[in-house]
Each structure stands twice: as structure tokens, then as C-alpha cells.
Design a protein around this motif. Structure first.
Motif, short mmCIF file in Angstrom:
data_model
loop_
_atom_site.label_atom_id
_atom_site.label_comp_id
_atom_site.label_asym_id
_atom_site.label_seq_id
_atom_site.Cartn_x
_atom_site.Cartn_y
_atom_site.Cartn_z
N SER A 1 0.81 -1.22 0.00
CA SER A 1 0.00 0.00 0.00
C SER A 1 0.84 1.26 0.00
CB SER A 1 -0.92 0.02 1.22
OG SER A 1 -1.84 -1.02 1.15
N ARG A 2 1.97 1.24 0.74
CA ARG A 2 2.77 2.46 0.89
C ARG A 2 4.18 2.35 0.32
NH1 ARG A 2 2.85 4.47 6.83
NH2 ARG A 2 3.80 6.26 5.79
N THR A 3 4.65 1.16 0.03
CA THR A 3 6.02 1.00 -0.45
C THR A 3 6.12 -0.23 -1.35
OG1 THR A 3 8.34 1.02 0.25
CG2 THR A 3 6.86 -0.41 1.48
N LEU A 4 7.28 -0.40 -1.95
CA LEU A 4 7.58 -1.57 -2.77
C LEU A 4 8.46 -2.52 -1.97
CD1 LEU A 4 8.42 0.34 -6.06
CD2 LEU A 4 6.30 -0.84 -5.54
N TYR A 5 8.42 -3.79 -2.33
CA TYR A 5 9.20 -4.81 -1.63
C TYR A 5 9.88 -5.71 -2.66
CZ TYR A 5 6.17 -3.58 2.31
OH TYR A 5 5.49 -2.90 3.29
N ILE A 6 11.10 -6.15 -2.36
CA ILE A 6 11.82 -7.10 -3.21
C ILE A 6 11.75 -8.47 -2.55
CG2 ILE A 6 14.05 -7.78 -4.16
CD1 ILE A 6 14.74 -4.81 -4.39
N ASN A 7 11.26 -9.46 -3.30
CA ASN A 7 11.18 -10.81 -2.78
C ASN A 7 12.57 -11.43 -2.80
OD1 ASN A 7 10.75 -13.55 -2.29
ND2 ASN A 7 8.75 -13.51 -3.27
N PRO A 8 13.16 -11.72 -1.64
CA PRO A 8 14.52 -12.27 -1.62
C PRO A 8 14.64 -13.65 -2.25
CG PRO A 8 13.57 -12.29 0.59
CD PRO A 8 12.60 -11.56 -0.30
N ALA A 9 13.55 -14.39 -2.30
CA ALA A 9 13.59 -15.72 -2.92
C ALA A 9 13.63 -15.64 -4.44
CB ALA A 9 12.39 -16.54 -2.48
N GLU A 10 13.20 -14.51 -5.01
CA GLU A 10 13.16 -14.36 -6.46
C GLU A 10 14.25 -13.46 -7.02
OE1 GLU A 10 8.28 -14.76 -6.60
OE2 GLU A 10 9.21 -12.91 -7.26
N CYS A 11 14.84 -12.62 -6.18
CA CYS A 11 15.87 -11.68 -6.64
C CYS A 11 17.10 -12.44 -7.13
CB CYS A 11 16.25 -10.74 -5.50
SG CYS A 11 17.51 -9.51 -5.93
N VAL A 12 17.59 -12.08 -8.31
CA VAL A 12 18.76 -12.74 -8.88
C VAL A 12 20.02 -11.89 -8.75
CG1 VAL A 12 17.44 -14.19 -10.46
CG2 VAL A 12 18.22 -11.92 -11.21
N ASP A 13 19.94 -10.83 -7.96
CA ASP A 13 21.10 -10.00 -7.65
C ASP A 13 21.71 -9.39 -8.93
OD1 ASP A 13 22.82 -8.84 -5.83
OD2 ASP A 13 24.23 -10.52 -5.84
N CYS A 14 20.85 -8.89 -9.81
CA CYS A 14 21.33 -8.39 -11.12
C CYS A 14 21.73 -6.92 -11.11
CB CYS A 14 20.26 -8.63 -12.18
SG CYS A 14 18.82 -7.56 -11.98
N HIS A 15 21.33 -6.17 -10.09
CA HIS A 15 21.70 -4.76 -9.94
C HIS A 15 20.92 -3.82 -10.85
CE1 HIS A 15 24.29 -1.38 -8.88
NE2 HIS A 15 24.52 -1.16 -10.15
N ALA A 16 19.93 -4.29 -11.57
CA ALA A 16 19.19 -3.44 -12.51
C ALA A 16 18.32 -2.41 -11.80
CB ALA A 16 18.33 -4.30 -13.43
N CYS A 17 17.80 -2.74 -10.65
CA CYS A 17 16.86 -1.85 -9.96
C CYS A 17 17.54 -0.69 -9.24
CB CYS A 17 16.03 -2.64 -8.96
SG CYS A 17 17.01 -3.51 -7.70
N GLU A 18 18.70 -0.90 -8.70
CA GLU A 18 19.35 0.10 -7.85
C GLU A 18 19.63 1.43 -8.54
OE1 GLU A 18 23.05 0.39 -4.71
OE2 GLU A 18 23.23 -0.96 -6.42
N PRO A 19 20.23 1.46 -9.72
CA PRO A 19 20.56 2.76 -10.32
C PRO A 19 19.36 3.56 -10.81
CG PRO A 19 21.26 0.97 -11.75
CD PRO A 19 20.77 0.35 -10.49
N VAL A 20 18.20 2.94 -11.02
CA VAL A 20 17.04 3.68 -11.53
C VAL A 20 16.15 4.25 -10.43
CG1 VAL A 20 17.02 2.40 -13.71
CG2 VAL A 20 15.59 1.63 -11.80
N CYS A 21 16.42 3.94 -9.19
CA CYS A 21 15.60 4.43 -8.08
C CYS A 21 15.87 5.91 -7.86
CB CYS A 21 15.88 3.64 -6.81
SG CYS A 21 14.88 4.21 -5.41
N PRO A 22 14.87 6.77 -8.06
CA PRO A 22 15.09 8.22 -7.94
C PRO A 22 15.31 8.71 -6.51
CG PRO A 22 12.78 7.80 -8.31
CD PRO A 22 13.49 6.48 -8.43
N VAL A 23 14.91 7.92 -5.51
CA VAL A 23 15.10 8.34 -4.12
C VAL A 23 16.20 7.54 -3.43
CG1 VAL A 23 12.78 9.27 -3.80
CG2 VAL A 23 13.21 6.85 -3.34
#
Length: 132
Positions: free
Chosen positions: A30-52
Motif C-alpha cells: 500500500s505504501r512501499t515496494l518490496y523485493i522478494n529475496p527468494a526471487e531476486c537474482v542480484d542483477c543490480h538493474a533496480c538500484e541505479p534507476v531508483c530516484p530516491v
């Protein structure tokens, strides 16, 4: 190893990370996003695009947000028990109790963030629309 979404995402949910994630391991509460640790492949794609700058590798979490490693994992434990199959709860209603207990997050810097994201396919076609 996994990436973790910390407190700067609360009440922002820009979703640029969702667009970039190649394995769709980022889910919306409802208020934030969450990364599922069981599905994350540690690819680093999400980190640089996060504006905050709310996404951190679990080894690089600032000490004051270290508890968000457990918050992300526990969020999926709760909803995996409540919903089956897991993918059916892609956008669950509610948040982890730690996030729910936070006061509304606001500040002048958060108003400047764009809530518009473009799919990868649309971004690839952008040059065709504006030839040089």
C-alpha cells in the motif's frame, strides 16, 4: 544475496525499479515496494534507476535501515501464507507492520519526483519518434 528496498520508498513508489527488473521480483504494498529475496537474482538493474536511492544491496544497507532486510523478507512470508499461488498476490493490500507504523513520509524533495515510467519497449522506440 539480494537487494532491499528501504524507507525512502515509503509513500513514493516511483516504480522505475519494477520496470527495470528482469525477473519481476518487486511487489507493491500500500505504501512501499518490496523485493522478494527468494526471487531476486542480484542483477543490480533496480538500484541505479531508483530516484530516491531507496534500493541497497543487503551488504550495503545503512545501519539505520538494516532492519529493512527483515521487513522485505517477512512481508513475503506473511502474504505467501495468506495467498496461493504466490504470483496471484502481485499487488497486495497492506504493508509490513513496520511500514504501517511509520508516519506519512513527506518532504520537498519527494514532490520533485516523476511518477511516470516507460516500459523498456517504449524506451527503445523513443529515438524513432525524435530523429536527429
Amino acid at each position: 544475496m539480494t537487494y532491499v528496498i528501504a524507507q525512502p520508498c515509503v509513500d513514493i513508489k516511483d516504480r522505475a525499479c519494477v520496470t527495470e527488473c528482469p525477473v519481476d521480483c518487486i511487489y507493491e504494498g500500500s505504501r512501499t515496494l518490496y523485493i522478494n529475496p527468494a526471487e531476486c537474482v542480484d542483477c543490480h538493474a533496480c538500484e541505479p534507476v531508483c530516484p530516491v536511492e531507496a534500493i541497497f544491496h543487503e551488504d550495503d544497507l545503512p545501519p539505520h535501515w538494516a532492519h529493512y532486510l527483515a521487513v522485505n523478507a517477512e512481508y513475503f512470508e506473511y502474504f505467501d501464507e495468506a495467498a496461493s499461488p504466490r504470483r496471484a498476490r502481485r499487488d497486495a493490500v497492506g504493508d509490513h507492520p513496520v511500514v504501517e507504523a511509520l508516519p506519512p513520509q513527506s518532504g520537498p524533495h519527494k514532490k520533485e519526483i516523476s511518477f511516470f515510467t516507460v516500459r523498456k519497449e517504449e524506451a527503445a522506440d523513443a529515438d524513432l519518434w525524435f530523429p536527429s
